[in-house]
Design an enzyme around this catalytic site. Structure first.
Site, PDB file in Angstrom:
ATOM      1  N   HIS A 198       0.733  -0.986  -0.064  1.00 15.55           N
ATOM      2  CA  HIS A 198      -0.079  -0.041   0.024  1.00 15.55           C
ATOM      3  C   HIS A 198       1.108   1.882   0.014  1.00 15.55           C
ATOM      4  CE1 HIS A 198      -1.845   3.105   3.141  1.00 15.55           C
ATOM      5  NE2 HIS A 198      -1.825   3.882   1.977  1.00 15.55           N
ATOM      6  N   ASP A 232      -0.798   5.139  -1.411  1.00 12.91           N
ATOM      7  CA  ASP A 232      -1.870   5.776  -1.387  1.00 12.91           C
ATOM      8  C   ASP A 232      -3.185   6.454  -0.126  1.00 12.91           C
ATOM      9  OD1 ASP A 232      -0.950   5.855  -4.366  1.00 12.91           O
ATOM     10  OD2 ASP A 232      -1.627   3.865  -4.299  1.00 12.91           O
ATOM     11  N   THR A 233      -2.314   7.678   0.224  1.00 12.45           N
ATOM     12  CA  THR A 233      -2.077   7.838   1.631  1.00 12.45           C
ATOM     13  C   THR A 233      -1.979   9.310   1.580  1.00 12.45           C
ATOM     14  OG1 THR A 233      -2.122   5.695   2.703  1.00 12.45           O
ATOM     15  CG2 THR A 233      -1.714   7.804   3.785  1.00 12.45           C
ATOM     16  N   VAL A 234      -2.654   9.840   2.444  1.00  6.01           N
ATOM     17  CA  VAL A 234      -2.297  11.537   2.637  1.00  6.01           C
ATOM     18  C   VAL A 234      -1.913  11.697   4.205  1.00  6.01           C
ATOM     19  CG1 VAL A 234      -3.114  12.483   0.612  1.00  6.01           C
ATOM     20  CG2 VAL A 234      -4.646  12.533   2.413  1.00  6.01           C
TER      21      VAL A 234
END
Length: 536
Positions: free
Chosen positions: A355, A357-359
């Site tokens: 994984h 994709d995160t902010v």
């Protein structure tokens, strides 16, 4: 242990780089300029750190849709200027029909990351609404206004967003229902392209007006449920109505006179605490240590911590974790004992989806209240499953469940899966000194401790700590960013590390250091992303 002096190491203004941001009234650090500005505007209008963090996360779900959105999950740590922090778990649960035996009867050994089964009930909106009601000072109408405006009136695509958008466009194309919105004309938008998302804007307006029920009851929940059931999902409308976020006591450990706080499982914060405890027993301030030495020690501590993480971390309602025992002196001594300077230990092996994709959002307000906030849809564009009337792109966090009897992280009705996303918070003498996070999936726990060591052991300021080259021991390899020298790579290879050169940056950091004595904040935003740290 003396306090870290953020200005003891100024950057060389003759070479490219970023200055540390400096302010005395409030600061926001995010990975997208629009999100930072939205948060700062809320602070300038009298809002607090909670208000600003939610505003920033909401607009980033519009302008960075491959990274986050209202169809995803979140975790947060919130700390008053004095006093203990709280954590909130806004991660979603599996449908109540998700029996392990059903998946086994279908011959499944893993959950495909683009399937309806990978979609757990999104938890972010419930957490946003609960935090705003319990700790915010602004109404949802004002907090969500920047996101609504961006969705309805348009936004422009920034460089790193465009790069990732193009790289992962196939994840949207697979299901097709989101193509018109996210791939206009059939291709990923380029830098400077202007987009709108009116369906998402309308849903955000409904949430601003009605709160959580606008998402978990009525038309939005009904459409999402129908879309997922049409793709074979086990979801029912009641799964959405039951969704709720939870407050919990954060986990913590010491690191050279500071206290590191992390959210408890189902996130991997315990791994960051384990790495910090292992390294605290080693002298990383020793000026005789080479770059290869530091990378090697971080790699060995990571492997030891991740072995425990992968075996034990799951939803604590189903598999309680004895964090105190894991972090005890005896446990840490046993993990540290096999580490030597000259030889790499066997790797920890991971066999579930990665994984990235995160902010992550850091906020400190005028009163010194700090919020460490992270929001994610798991893979790029999540599952790729899109509900067109409501404009909701759905995460695929359920792909992190195990399809195996007896495993703590095996799928079960109403269960939360293992999560990689973790906000961090550093405190000293009972006061928060740094909300921080390092986006980047599996890397995040390692990234937290790398940042701490750069600050506390090496004496760098927050921006320099963020800029420092990164490495990551994971999945049998030691990945190095290309800013690390070839000589260092060769040294590490001689110790037995399987070296690979990273083909994209390792994570993205945001952090705000609070100098309580002088009433000043110092902020950093990673050069690996589009964002900025900005105060006023």
């Amino acid at each position: 242990m003396k306090a870290v002096d953020q200005m003891q190491a100024l950057r060389d203004f003759m070479v490219p780089g970023r200055s540390v941001a400096v302010s005395d009234r409030g600061m926001v650090a995010t990975s997208h300029p629009a999100a930072t500005i939205a948060g700062v505007d809320i602070l300038r209008a009298g809002g607090n750190a909670i208000d600003a963090a939610i505003a920033a996360a909401a607009i980033q779900g519009v302008v960075d849709p491959h990274m986050t959105g209202i169809g995803g999950d979140c975790f947060a740590l919130s700390a008053p200027a004095s006093g203990r922090p709280i954590s909130i778990n806004g991660s979603g649960r599996a449908p109540r029909r998700s029996e392990l035996d059903w998946f086994l009867s279908q011959g499944m050994t893993a959950i495909p990351d683009d399937s309806a089964h990978a979609v757990t009930v999104p938890g972010a909106i419930d957490a946003w609404c609960r935090l705003a009601a319990d700790y915010g000072t602004k109404g949802l109408d004002e907090i969500l206004a920047p996101a609504i405006r961006a969705a309805e009136e348009g936004f422009v695509v920034t460089p790193r967003a465009a790069l990732d958008w193009a790289r992962y466009a196939d994840r949207i194309a697979r299901h097709g229902t989101g193509t018109a919105v996210y791939l206009p004309g059939g291709t990923a938008p380029s830098v400077g392209a202007r987009l709108t998302h009116p369906a998402l804007g309308a849903t955000l307006r409904r949430i601003a007006r009605e709160g959580r029920k606008a998402f978990y009851e009525g038309e939005v929940a009904e459409e999402i449920t129908a879309v997922l059931k049409g793709l074979g999902g086990l979801h029912e409308i009641d799964d959405f109505a039951r969704s709720s976020s939870d407050y919990a006591e954060p986990l913590s450990t010491s690191y050279r006179g500071y206290t590191l706080y992390e959210c408890p499982p189902n996130g991997q914060g315990i791994a960051a605490l384990l790495i910090a405890r292992i390294l605290e027993g080693l002298d990383l301030a020793d000026r005789d240590l080479s770059e290869a030495d530091r990378i090697h020690l971080l790699a060995e501590a990571t492997k030891a911590a991740y072995r425990l993480r992968d075996a034990l971390v799951a939803d604590p309602a189903y598999a309680p974790l004895d964090a105190a025992a894991l972090l005890s002196d005896a446990s840490i001594a046993a993990l540290r004992r096999p580490i030597t300077m000259d030889r790499a230990l066997d790797p920890a092996v991971w066999d579930l989806p990665e994984h990235r994709d995160t902010v992550y959002i850091a906020v400190v307000d005028r009163d010194g209240n700090a919020v460490s906030f992270i929001n994610s849809i798991f893979h790029a564009f999540g599952s790729g499953i899109y509900a067109p009337r409501s404009g909701v792109l759905l995460q695929n966090r359920g792909a992190g469940f195990r399809i195996a009897k007896g495993h703590p992280n095996a799928i079960a009705p109403g269960k939360r899966p293992f999560h990689t996303i973790i906000p961090g918070l550093l405190a000293r003498n009972g006061r928060p000194v740094m909300p921080f996070g390092v986006m980047g999936g599996q890397y995040q726990a390692t990234g937290h401790v790398h940042i701490l060591s750069q600050l506390i052991d090496r004496g760098l300021n927050v921006q320099q700590a963020s800029d420092a080259p990164r490495s990551f021991a994971f999945g049998g390899t030691l990945s190095l960013e290309p800013t690390i020298s070839r000589d260092t790579a060769e040294d590490l290879a001689r110790r037995g590390h399987n070296i690979v050169w990273a083909d994209e940056p390792l994570g993205g950091c945001q952090a705000i250091w609070i100098d309580h004595e002088n009433g000043v904040m110092y902020g950093a935003s990673d050069h690996r992303k589009d964002g900025i740290a900005l105060g006023f």
